[in-house]
Structure formats: C-alpha cells, structure tokens
Design an enzyme around this catalytic site. Sequence first.
Site, PDB file in Angstrom:
ATOM      1  N   CYS A 138       0.820  -1.216   0.000  1.00 51.33           N
ATOM      2  CA  CYS A 138       0.000   0.000   0.000  1.00 51.33           C
ATOM      3  C   CYS A 138       0.851   1.261   0.000  1.00 51.33           C
ATOM      4  O   CYS A 138       0.418   2.308  -0.485  1.00 51.33           O
ATOM      5  CB  CYS A 138      -0.909   0.028   1.230  1.00 51.33           C
ATOM      6  SG  CYS A 138      -1.901  -1.450   1.492  1.00 51.33           S
TER       7      CYS A 138
ATOM      8  N   SER B  89     -12.708  -6.126   8.516  1.00 53.31           N
ATOM      9  CA  SER B  89     -12.014  -5.522   7.390  1.00 53.31           C
ATOM     10  C   SER B  89     -13.031  -5.033   6.379  1.00 53.31           C
ATOM     11  O   SER B  89     -14.141  -5.569   6.274  1.00 53.31           O
ATOM     12  CB  SER B  89     -11.097  -6.564   6.744  1.00 53.31           C
ATOM     13  OG  SER B  89     -10.708  -6.160   5.455  1.00 53.31           O
TER      14      SER B  89
END
Length: 564
Positions: A59, A480
């Site tokens: 990321c 999540s």
Amino acid sequence: MTKEHSEQQKDLRIRSKVISEGVSRTPNRAYLRALGFEDEDFQKPMIGVASTWSEVTPCNMHIDGLARASKQGISEAGASPLIFNTITVSDGISMGTDGMRFSLPSREIIADSIESVVSAENLDALVAIGGCDKNMPGCMIGIARLNLPAVFVYGGTILPGKLDGKDLDAVSAFEGVGQYNNGEIDKEALHKVECAACPGAGACGGMFTANTMSSAIEAMGMSLPGSASHPAVSTNKSKDSRAAGKAVYKLLEKGIYPKDIMTKEAFENAITVVMALGGSTNAILHLLAIAHTIEVDLTLDDFEKIRKRVPHIADLRPSGKYVMAHLDEVGGIPAVMKLLHDKGLIHGDCLTVTGKTVAENLEQQPDLTDNKSIIDFDNPKHATGPLVILKGNLAPEGAVAKISGLSVTYIKGPARVFDSESKATKAILNDEIKPGDVVVIRYAGPKGAPGMPEMLSASSILVGKGLGESVALLTDGRFSGGSHGLVIGHAAPESQVGGPMALLEENDTITIDAEKLEISFDVSDEELERRNKQWQAPPLKANRGTLAKYAKLVSSASKGAITD
C-alpha cells in the site's frame, strides 16, 4: 491595490515566522541551512509533507515518490517544502495474528506524530499522503487537530490480480483458505491465488477500507477531485501529488482552513458516497473520530438517517464484481458525486481544497461513462445504504452490520461464544460451526483486545466454506473492508467494560434483524442480573507499551474509538 496584488504581498508565514526572523533565532535557522535553506527560503512559508512511505506493505511502497512530487509542487508554488515520515502498519499482513491489535492504535500514532512534527517545527501548512487503511483517518485526525491549510493525497489503489482470466484481490487469498479447507481447491491452486492476488503497489483493490476512506475524504472536500480512484501505479497519481503541493499553497494564500471545509454537511456528503458505493464499516468508526476532532457533532444516528435515503448503487467488491480501478475508468468519485448531486443527495455548497464548492467542481465533470454495469442508480443493489446501525439489549449503544450482497438479513440462532478470533477460526475450520449458528467473538473491542482488531480471517473462511449467509458473525471488534457475509461488529458497550456480550453464554438465542435494526438475545432480566453479579472484568491483555496506553485512553466504538 488589487486583491491579487494584496494576496501576493501577504506574509504567508503564519507560524514559521517565529523561526524565520530575529537574531535570537539564528541557531534555529542554522539547522535549516544544513538542509539546504538559503536566505530567500526563510521569506517563504514552510509546508510539510507527511509521508507514510514504507516497505512493510505494498500500500505504501511507492509513496516516497509521491511525497517528492508534492515537494516539487510546493516549491513551484513558492514555498519551502519539508518531507517527514510517519508510520504505517499492514492490516493484511498482520491479519489473524496478535499484530492486528496494533492496526487501529496506529491511527492514533499517525495523528499524534503528524501533530507533533508540524507543531514542533512551526510549519505553516501540510500535505499528508496515506496508503494503507489507518493512514487515511490518521492523517485526517492530525489535520483536524492542527487546523492548518492542508490537502490529503491518497497513495492509490492496487490493480486487480489476474489468474486464469479472472480478476483477483487480496480477499481472494483469504477466502481461498476456506475453499481449500472445504476441499473445493487444492494446495497448488491456493498457492497460485497467493502469488497472483497482489500484483504491485497500492492499497487493497475493492471498496474495502482504504478505498472507502479515500472516497469519503474526496467527498468531504479534503482531496483534489478525481484523486481518490486513481491507481497507485498510474501517472495520474504523481500528478495528484504535485497538484496537491500547489493547491495547499493556494489554501494558505486564501486563508482556507480545514474547519472551513470539514463541516457537518461535508461529513454528510462523505457518508452519502460511502453508502452509495457500499463502503467499509470502518468508515463509520473513522468518520466519527475525525468529526470529534474537528468539533463536528456526528453520531451513529446521522449514519442511519442518511442510509435510509441513499441507495446502494455500486457493484464493487467485496460483495460485487468490480474494483476501484474499474470505477476510475468510468469517471471515478467525481462522476459518482455528480450523479448523486443531480439526484439531490449531495450538498453542493460545501467548500473544498480547490477553493471552490462541490457544485463548482462538478460543473465541468463528465457524466459516468459506465453502461450501468458498475454504477446503476435506477436499479440499485439495495434501495437503501448497506451499513446498518443495529441496537438492542445486546448492543445498547449500537453495532454496525453490512448487508451488501446479502439475500438474508435476519437470523435467529444459538450463540457460539469465543473469547478470541483464533479459537473461533479453529472451530470454523474444524466444521464445528453449523448453519443457523451465531459466532460471537468477544473481548475484541478497543480496550478488550486491546486495539479492536479486524476479523477478516474468520469472516473470509466462513464465506469460503459457503456459510456466509447461513452463519452470523458478531463481535465487539472490527471487520475488514474486505469482509462480507452476515457480519456485525463494533458492538458497544464492549465486553471488557461489562457490555452485554460479556454476559452471553453458549447456546443463548440471538436475534439479528437488519430490517428492523435490532440485535438482541433472549435472556430474562432476572438471569441477566444474576450473570452480571457474577461477572468480573478480566485483566487487560497489555500492561505496558503502546497497547497498554491505548487501552487506558480509548473510548467506546460508538464514539469512534477516540483517545482524546
């Protein structure tokens, strides 16, 4: 004197002037000269670039380049840029391990560190660049605390992985574990998924937490239009970063501050976009925390009010077919916002980091080029938003359910009670969980874990084993953004402080009704009183360091799990 000339003459060193001028600050300036400052640089505003660059997660692996692009934009605009770093943790790599307990606390560490550096160095404005999930709210909380001219830049989404002609994402690997355990795929096939799911730089590709928060921040007006959906590896992402450097200088010139942009109406725009796209439950937690910091009165009731009037119009993963990169191809967040604005669902008069209003930004925005495969307002996936606030005797302060992609929104069944995700996951893998069960994972809240970890491993394995719509998963922890199925999280008050989940016993009957917005368990008041008298809070699971400090400070999830 013209207004333009007046602005050019205005001293933009709103904080750094205490260092830039005066004989007594000679030693302070000496340090900056070591960084390359010349006399003329001290006449310019100093603008920070908060970078979350790191090699611990895809990321953020590319963010150093984006920070340098922002630095270039700041220099070109006429200011003195200074890059500094803050942390990130990888939710995906820590998922299912004790390391996941550090994910939500990292949000506070990021905010604390940005506040600390900008305040200590007397910087005048800020560009903050985030990639992984907690980077976005961490940066935004830091920005809100400082209330200095600021622009947020999202590091960008990962492109979909490819395997046998099919698109994959990170959640494909989590669900693959359940498929393997169920005998649907072999170990070789699972390994192929592992190797193909994440092809390079960028945050998880579906409408998971990172992409949800980037969309919310753009809708709120704190990112440049279009930047939320640009893939990490696209040339547009570097352009976004450079443009942000120039934009923050303009904000400084015009005297536009986060409090001018992040109004109650701006938060309502953010929630509207999250509901329309079918975003992550984590957005609720994070938007509550950001609103608290910027002193906007936002509650769970606001989310429910907006949910009832905003349809879920996007076919995006985890419950849909497409990923963020596909949405970018058809116009991205600006095109979605234009559609919602045309339908009367967006406040057009909110100010943004462009210095213009939302409506002004959208005037030149093309319509969606989609043929309604990704975004379809006329035939929505659901007539109302998918993030539902449930309340009842099991969660008096509220719990959050995500119903996107579900045909079942009601379940009544026996509680299968576990005091950790690892124990619950083991039971699921051992086929001890049956259709109709309600798996309860407690002592996983902000104080109880501590850190309120996500339960993606357990939820994904349930889906992978074909139990996503026949088994409910309830926790005072989080899920999540990649989780789907009948999952309910953020139950408050949490178990650690004596919330009702702490009093649950094996085989108590739990009712979850997403249509009636109810969550309850069938135990008499007398029995609850008896259990409550016998209950004792377990000792905190951390007695020193980061988690111990966090457990002592953190609030209820219903308040955003804030620490100040």
